[in-house]
Scaffold this active site. Structure first.
Site, mmCIF file in Angstrom:
data_model
loop_
_atom_site.group_PDB
_atom_site.id
_atom_site.type_symbol
_atom_site.label_atom_id
_atom_site.label_comp_id
_atom_site.label_asym_id
_atom_site.label_seq_id
_atom_site.Cartn_x
_atom_site.Cartn_y
_atom_site.Cartn_z
ATOM 1 N N TYR A 4 -13.905 7.270 -12.749
ATOM 2 C CA TYR A 4 -13.998 6.072 -11.975
ATOM 3 C C TYR A 4 -14.713 4.750 -13.017
ATOM 4 O O TYR A 4 -14.014 3.697 -12.921
ATOM 5 C CB TYR A 4 -14.703 6.297 -10.667
ATOM 6 C CG TYR A 4 -14.748 5.167 -9.746
ATOM 7 C CD1 TYR A 4 -13.573 4.811 -9.094
ATOM 8 C CD2 TYR A 4 -15.789 4.333 -9.573
ATOM 9 C CE1 TYR A 4 -13.512 3.838 -8.039
ATOM 10 C CE2 TYR A 4 -16.030 3.183 -8.831
ATOM 11 C CZ TYR A 4 -14.792 2.945 -7.877
ATOM 12 O OH TYR A 4 -14.603 1.999 -7.103
ATOM 13 N N ASP A 37 0.841 -1.055 0.155
ATOM 14 C CA ASP A 37 0.133 0.029 -0.124
ATOM 15 C C ASP A 37 0.981 1.309 -0.007
ATOM 16 O O ASP A 37 2.118 1.321 0.567
ATOM 17 C CB ASP A 37 -0.885 0.136 1.179
ATOM 18 C CG ASP A 37 -2.256 0.855 1.040
ATOM 19 O OD1 ASP A 37 -3.389 0.180 1.073
ATOM 20 O OD2 ASP A 37 -2.193 2.094 0.941
ATOM 21 N N THR A 89 -16.710 5.285 0.993
ATOM 22 C CA THR A 89 -17.824 5.608 1.006
ATOM 23 C C THR A 89 -18.572 6.184 2.226
ATOM 24 O O THR A 89 -19.517 6.776 2.143
ATOM 25 C CB THR A 89 -18.591 4.388 0.786
ATOM 26 O OG1 THR A 89 -18.468 3.625 1.817
ATOM 27 C CG2 THR A 89 -18.453 3.390 -0.654
ATOM 28 N N THR A 107 -16.318 1.504 3.840
ATOM 29 C CA THR A 107 -14.966 1.660 3.849
ATOM 30 C C THR A 107 -14.807 3.193 3.804
ATOM 31 O O THR A 107 -15.586 4.055 3.814
ATOM 32 C CB THR A 107 -14.122 1.249 2.865
ATOM 33 O OG1 THR A 107 -14.548 1.880 1.615
ATOM 34 C CG2 THR A 107 -14.561 -0.245 2.313
ATOM 35 N N LYS A 150 -12.824 1.203 -14.132
ATOM 36 C CA LYS A 150 -13.405 0.030 -13.620
ATOM 37 C C LYS A 150 -13.913 -1.027 -14.668
ATOM 38 O O LYS A 150 -13.688 -2.270 -14.663
ATOM 39 C CB LYS A 150 -14.429 0.264 -12.481
ATOM 40 C CG LYS A 150 -14.108 0.700 -11.123
ATOM 41 C CD LYS A 150 -12.938 -0.085 -10.581
ATOM 42 C CE LYS A 150 -12.731 0.353 -9.248
ATOM 43 N NZ LYS A 150 -11.284 -0.458 -8.557
HETATM 44 N N1 LIG Z 1 -15.977 0.858 -0.739
HETATM 45 C C1 LIG Z 1 -16.794 0.566 -1.900
HETATM 46 O O1 LIG Z 1 -18.075 0.702 -1.875
HETATM 47 C C2 LIG Z 1 -16.222 0.124 -3.208
HETATM 48 C C3 LIG Z 1 -17.284 -0.418 -4.154
HETATM 49 C C4 LIG Z 1 -16.570 -1.036 -5.280
HETATM 50 C C5 LIG Z 1 -15.398 -1.202 -5.440
HETATM 51 N N2 LIG Z 1 -14.545 -0.559 -4.511
HETATM 52 C C6 LIG Z 1 -12.825 -0.718 -4.797
HETATM 53 O O2 LIG Z 1 -12.459 -1.452 -3.917
HETATM 54 C C7 LIG Z 1 -11.132 -1.185 -3.806
HETATM 55 C C8 LIG Z 1 -10.797 -1.005 -2.367
HETATM 56 O O3 LIG Z 1 -11.505 0.212 -1.974
HETATM 57 P P1 LIG Z 1 -12.011 0.446 -0.400
HETATM 58 O O4 LIG Z 1 -13.224 0.828 -0.572
HETATM 59 O O5 LIG Z 1 -11.600 -0.550 0.367
HETATM 60 O O6 LIG Z 1 -11.360 1.903 0.196
HETATM 61 P P2 LIG Z 1 -9.962 2.033 0.896
HETATM 62 O O7 LIG Z 1 -9.892 3.737 0.653
HETATM 63 O O8 LIG Z 1 -10.512 1.856 2.261
HETATM 64 O O9 LIG Z 1 -8.803 1.119 0.500
HETATM 65 C C9 LIG Z 1 -8.143 1.502 -0.688
HETATM 66 C C10 LIG Z 1 -6.643 1.331 -0.318
HETATM 67 O O10 LIG Z 1 -5.992 1.474 -1.803
HETATM 68 C C11 LIG Z 1 -4.636 2.419 -1.294
HETATM 69 N N3 LIG Z 1 -4.213 2.865 -2.585
HETATM 70 C C12 LIG Z 1 -4.910 3.845 -3.122
HETATM 71 N N4 LIG Z 1 -4.043 4.493 -3.882
HETATM 72 C C13 LIG Z 1 -2.940 3.744 -3.996
HETATM 73 C C14 LIG Z 1 -1.896 3.860 -4.852
HETATM 74 N N5 LIG Z 1 -1.586 4.791 -5.680
HETATM 75 N N6 LIG Z 1 -0.948 2.789 -4.462
HETATM 76 C C15 LIG Z 1 -0.920 2.112 -3.555
HETATM 77 N N7 LIG Z 1 -1.797 1.789 -2.802
HETATM 78 C C16 LIG Z 1 -2.930 2.887 -2.922
HETATM 79 C C17 LIG Z 1 -5.172 3.100 -0.218
HETATM 80 O O11 LIG Z 1 -4.087 3.744 0.611
HETATM 81 C C18 LIG Z 1 -6.056 2.335 0.663
HETATM 82 O O12 LIG Z 1 -5.476 1.578 1.729
HETATM 83 C C19 LIG Z 1 -10.831 0.009 -4.877
HETATM 84 O O13 LIG Z 1 -10.532 -0.344 -6.012
HETATM 85 C C20 LIG Z 1 -12.150 0.472 -4.689
HETATM 86 O O14 LIG Z 1 -12.420 1.226 -6.245
HETATM 87 C C21 LIG Z 1 -14.789 -0.242 -3.610
#
Ligand SMILES: NC(=O)c1ccc[n+]([C@@H]2O[C@H](COP(=O)([O-])OP(=O)(O)OC[C@H]3O[C@@H](n4cnc5c(N)ncnc54)[C@H](O)[C@@H]3O)[C@@H](O)[C@H]2O)c1
Length: 294
Positions: A199, A55, A237, A234, A203
């Site tokens: 976004y 990360d 959101t 998370t 995706k």
């Molecule tokens: N939370 C939702 O509702 C949701 C829905 C669909 C998809 N997602 C996807 O799930 C994945 C995880 O998201 P989340 O909701 O857990 O959010 P989050 O912010 O809790 O976790 C994302 C993590 O990615 C890391 N990150 C971001 N940019 C980075 C980079 N350039 N290099 C290395 N690490 C990096 C962040 O530091 C963080 O720890 C993402 O790809 C997000 O798009 C989330």
């Protein structure tokens, strides 16, 4: 090559004992410091895997790895800039140095907009409040789109996924091992949602990359699948839920009537990562509370 699933073994006296689903495997989780990635890291560790938390956020990543060790697991933290090729290669090399092999990759590193920093609620609050105020000029999210913002989202979400998949596949092929790769897309891979196109386009790219990689890597025994979560509790959101207009649309589109938990996504990732999914590749599974039933 991937063998059919085995869920139990016998001990010396012929009694069955359940095997953990990722026994003797090494799993790399990008974005493992927070949210969905962290839940995958914890869940996979409890199923026997050695974990590499990778990360951008160092303190949170170290804490995630330390929590796994305190829980009786094996974990290291590696600093990763997802959009950088060398950083991705170093991540996979560090996994091999620490644990000897690699078996599973989950690409959960991601951002919702160019300025996103996980845990920086204030930046998100400004962004979503401004978006809600512009609700009567929806075309602006396209006509006024900041090109640097667009590039950063594509760089991290799409190119970052490609680079991690590339580095992982290369090492698996060099080691003559099969493996399982799970990318994290979104419902936005197939539903444009609303607002800036960056976004959803990133995706949709992750999903097509997943299908392409599944076909390309099948002959060398590497399965590649994607998860398309709906709205999950998370950092990503947290602030959306404060903005009434956005929260209403999210809940209205989710028949189960709540956001999902990171563990509910990790459960799907565990299935895809494990040998239980040995005949599943090129698939997209939506833990989304029923978003696509409409
Ligand atoms: N939370 C939702 O509702 C949701 C829905 C669909 C998809 N997602 C996807 O799930 C994945 C995880 O998201 P989340 O909701 O857990 O959010 P989050 O912010 O809790 O976790 C994302 C993590 O990615 C890391 N990150 C971001 N940019 C980075 C980079 N350039 N290099 C290395 N690490 C990096 C962040 O530091 C963080 O720890 C993402 O790809 C997000 O798009 C989330």
């Amino acid at each position: 090559m991937t063998e059919p699933a085995t869920t139990s073994t016998t001990d010396g006296r012929g009694r069955y004992r359940s095997a953990m689903r990722l026994d003797d495997k090494t799993a790399i989780i990008t974005g493992g410091s927070n949210g969905i990635g962290r839940a995958c890291a914890t869940r996979f560790s409890r199923e026997g895997a050695s974990i590499v938390v990778a990360d951008l956020l160092v303190d949170e990543g170290r804490a995630a790895a330390a929590a796994i060790e305190a829980d009786g697991g094996r974990a290291i933290f590696v600093e990763l800039e997802a959009s950088d090729p060398e950083s991705n290669r170093a991540m996979v090399d560090a996994a091999v140095d620490a644990f000897g092999t690699v078996d599973v990759l989950v690409t959960a590193a991601g951002i919702s907009h160019g300025g996103y920093l996980s845990g920086d609620a204030e930046a998100d609050r400004k962004r979503y409040t401004a978006a809600a105020e512009r609700a009567d000029t929806p075309a602006a999210s396209l006509t006024e789109l900041d090109i640097d913002d667009w590039r950063r989202v594509l760089d991290v979400n799409l190119t970052g996924t490609l680079l991690a998949v590339q580095a992982m596949a290369k090492t698996l092929i060099d080691q003559d091992r099969s493996g399982s790769i799970v990318t994290i897309a979104s419902i936005a891979a197939v539903d444009p949602l609303w607002g800036a196109p960056s976004y959803p386009v990133s995706k949709a790219g992750v999903w097509m990359l997943t299908k392409n990689a599944a076909r390309t890597l099948a002959p060398v025994g590497i399965r590649v699948n994607s998860i398309g979560p709906g709205f999950i509790e998370t950092n990503m959101t947290a602030v959306m839920s404060e903005v009434e207009e956005i929260h209403g649309v999210v809940m209205g589109g989710t028949p189960l009537g709540r956001k999902g938990t990171p563990d509910e996504v990790a459960n799907v990732a565990l299935f895809l990562a494990s040998d239980e999914a040995s005949f599943v590749t090129g698939e997209l599974i939506h833990p989304d509370g029923g978003w696509f039933t409409g």
